[in-house]
Design a protein around this motif. Sequence first.
Motif, mmCIF file in Angstrom:
data_model
loop_
_atom_site.group_PDB
_atom_site.id
_atom_site.type_symbol
_atom_site.label_atom_id
_atom_site.label_comp_id
_atom_site.label_asym_id
_atom_site.label_seq_id
_atom_site.Cartn_x
_atom_site.Cartn_y
_atom_site.Cartn_z
ATOM 1 N N SER A 113 -3.875 98.241 107.305
ATOM 2 C CA SER A 113 -4.788 99.357 107.083
ATOM 3 C C SER A 113 -4.498 100.006 105.730
ATOM 4 N N GLY A 114 -5.570 100.316 104.997
ATOM 5 C CA GLY A 114 -5.410 100.965 103.703
ATOM 6 C C GLY A 114 -5.137 100.026 102.545
ATOM 7 N N CYS A 115 -5.232 98.706 102.794
ATOM 8 C CA CYS A 115 -4.912 97.755 101.722
ATOM 9 C C CYS A 115 -6.079 97.523 100.764
ATOM 10 N N GLY A 116 -7.252 98.059 101.082
ATOM 11 C CA GLY A 116 -8.377 97.933 100.154
ATOM 12 C C GLY A 116 -9.392 96.867 100.520
ATOM 13 N N LYS A 117 -9.339 96.341 101.751
ATOM 14 C CA LYS A 117 -10.292 95.301 102.163
ATOM 15 C C LYS A 117 -11.730 95.787 102.035
ATOM 16 N N SER A 118 -11.987 96.930 102.665
ATOM 17 C CA SER A 118 -13.353 97.471 102.653
ATOM 18 C C SER A 118 -13.764 97.916 101.253
ATOM 19 N N THR A 119 -12.801 98.440 100.496
ATOM 20 C CA THR A 119 -13.102 98.848 99.116
ATOM 21 C C THR A 119 -13.531 97.648 98.297
ATOM 22 N N LEU A 120 -12.814 96.534 98.429
ATOM 23 C CA LEU A 120 -13.181 95.315 97.707
ATOM 24 C C LEU A 120 -14.568 94.851 98.113
ATOM 25 N N LEU A 121 -14.843 94.882 99.411
ATOM 26 C CA LEU A 121 -16.163 94.455 99.899
ATOM 27 C C LEU A 121 -17.265 95.341 99.312
ATOM 28 N N ARG A 122 -17.021 96.642 99.287
ATOM 29 C CA ARG A 122 -18.020 97.575 98.781
ATOM 30 C C ARG A 122 -18.227 97.414 97.275
ATOM 31 N N ILE A 123 -17.180 97.078 96.563
ATOM 32 C CA ILE A 123 -17.320 96.837 95.117
ATOM 33 C C ILE A 123 -18.166 95.595 94.873
ATOM 34 N N ILE A 124 -17.882 94.529 95.598
ATOM 35 C CA ILE A 124 -18.655 93.295 95.422
ATOM 36 C C ILE A 124 -20.118 93.530 95.792
ATOM 37 N N SER A 125 -20.357 94.377 96.805
ATOM 38 C CA SER A 125 -21.732 94.638 97.235
ATOM 39 C C SER A 125 -22.490 95.565 96.296
ATOM 40 N N GLY A 126 -21.752 96.265 95.431
ATOM 41 C CA GLY A 126 -22.403 97.214 94.530
ATOM 42 C C GLY A 126 -22.411 98.639 95.047
ATOM 43 N N LEU A 127 -21.792 98.880 96.217
ATOM 44 C CA LEU A 127 -21.743 100.227 96.773
ATOM 45 C C LEU A 127 -20.652 101.079 96.127
ATOM 46 N N GLU A 128 -19.673 100.414 95.483
ATOM 47 C CA GLU A 128 -18.612 101.105 94.746
ATOM 48 C C GLU A 128 -18.493 100.463 93.373
ATOM 49 N N SER A 129 -17.951 101.215 92.423
ATOM 50 C CA SER A 129 -17.689 100.673 91.092
ATOM 51 C C SER A 129 -16.223 100.252 91.003
ATOM 52 N N HIS A 130 -15.898 99.428 90.020
ATOM 53 C CA HIS A 130 -14.502 99.076 89.768
ATOM 54 C C HIS A 130 -14.089 99.645 88.409
ATOM 55 N N ASP A 131 -12.797 99.814 88.219
ATOM 56 C CA ASP A 131 -12.290 100.432 86.998
ATOM 57 C C ASP A 131 -11.836 99.403 85.960
ATOM 58 N N THR A 132 -11.223 98.345 86.423
ATOM 59 C CA THR A 132 -10.707 97.320 85.509
ATOM 60 C C THR A 132 -11.090 95.943 86.016
ATOM 61 N N GLY A 133 -10.996 94.958 85.118
ATOM 62 C CA GLY A 133 -11.330 93.593 85.489
ATOM 63 C C GLY A 133 -12.822 93.351 85.476
ATOM 64 N N SER A 134 -13.230 92.234 86.062
ATOM 65 C CA SER A 134 -14.650 91.857 86.027
ATOM 66 C C SER A 134 -15.115 91.317 87.365
ATOM 67 N N LEU A 135 -16.411 91.470 87.582
ATOM 68 C CA LEU A 135 -17.088 90.960 88.778
ATOM 69 C C LEU A 135 -18.347 90.259 88.304
ATOM 70 N N THR A 136 -18.433 88.959 88.562
ATOM 71 C CA THR A 136 -19.539 88.159 88.043
ATOM 72 C C THR A 136 -20.278 87.447 89.169
ATOM 73 N N PHE A 137 -21.600 87.580 89.162
ATOM 74 C CA PHE A 137 -22.461 86.823 90.068
ATOM 75 C C PHE A 137 -23.132 85.713 89.261
ATOM 76 N N THR A 138 -23.087 84.505 89.788
ATOM 77 C CA THR A 138 -23.709 83.403 89.045
ATOM 78 C C THR A 138 -25.222 83.447 89.170
ATOM 79 N N SER A 139 -25.726 84.059 90.253
ATOM 80 C CA SER A 139 -27.165 84.200 90.426
ATOM 81 C C SER A 139 -27.649 85.397 89.613
ATOM 82 N N GLU A 140 -28.821 85.269 89.005
ATOM 83 C CA GLU A 140 -29.388 86.387 88.255
ATOM 84 C C GLU A 140 -29.779 87.526 89.187
#
Length: 249
Positions: free
Chosen positions: A46-73
């Motif tokens: 609990s608290g390890c960031g699973k849901s946060t990571l999911l929400r970032i990938i979904s676009g519901l949260e932003s990320h501060d560092t690094g990159s997130l790339t979708f191959t689909s337009e």
Amino acid sequence: MKEKVVVAVKDLGKTFISNTKEKMTALDKVNLTVNEGDFISLIGPSGCGKSTLLRIISGLESHDTGSLTFTSEDENNGFVFQDSVLFPWKTVYQNVVFPLEIKKQKTKETLAKVDELIEMVGLEKFRNSLPKELSGGMKQRVSIARSLSYNPTVLMMDEPFGALDAMTRDTLNLELSRIWKESGKTILFVTHDIDEAVFLSTKVVIMSPRPGTIKEILPIDLGEDRDLAVRGSEKFIEYSNYLRGLLEH
């Protein structure tokens, strides 16, 4: 044949500021590649960031560092929450159609797909029922159908069965496995249940305690046609015990 990458996460980080103005690093240097057709479960304390990571990938949260790339337009992602979040005044059919109305995608073809999805999740007899007339498991089936109605590139699910009783959860695990095979969708799934993760997944991602990073990615080879009996197999038990060992250390 080379696998098609649909999401690439590289050195991703996320920091929150608490009410006392202290910085809390939720995710640190997370790297993950999601291939088309994957069923990936995220597990960890609990608290390890699973849901946060999911929400970032979904676009519901932003990320501060690094990159997130979708191959689909078209970053067209679906999200299923732990609570089904249905409109209580809309029928099953109207709830599933709603995203198409918002996206202005109501066509003869998409509406025909809605009928197929309602049948796929086994609710054709409840097409005109209101949420108050449905069980918790049935509501989650509506939520899954709704998220598939606009043909998402990736379907993300944040502990969708966590509040359900064990028998209903087992039933929906079987249903979700079938839906994944029939739809061919890519699924990212957060759960605290190790056996659920092993049963459903092609890969299980194990995250470390906060700040969350990926500790290991375990491929799961149990075949595509799984029933509940597989949980008694030696291979299944080995996977589950191995994951429990990782989470304890």
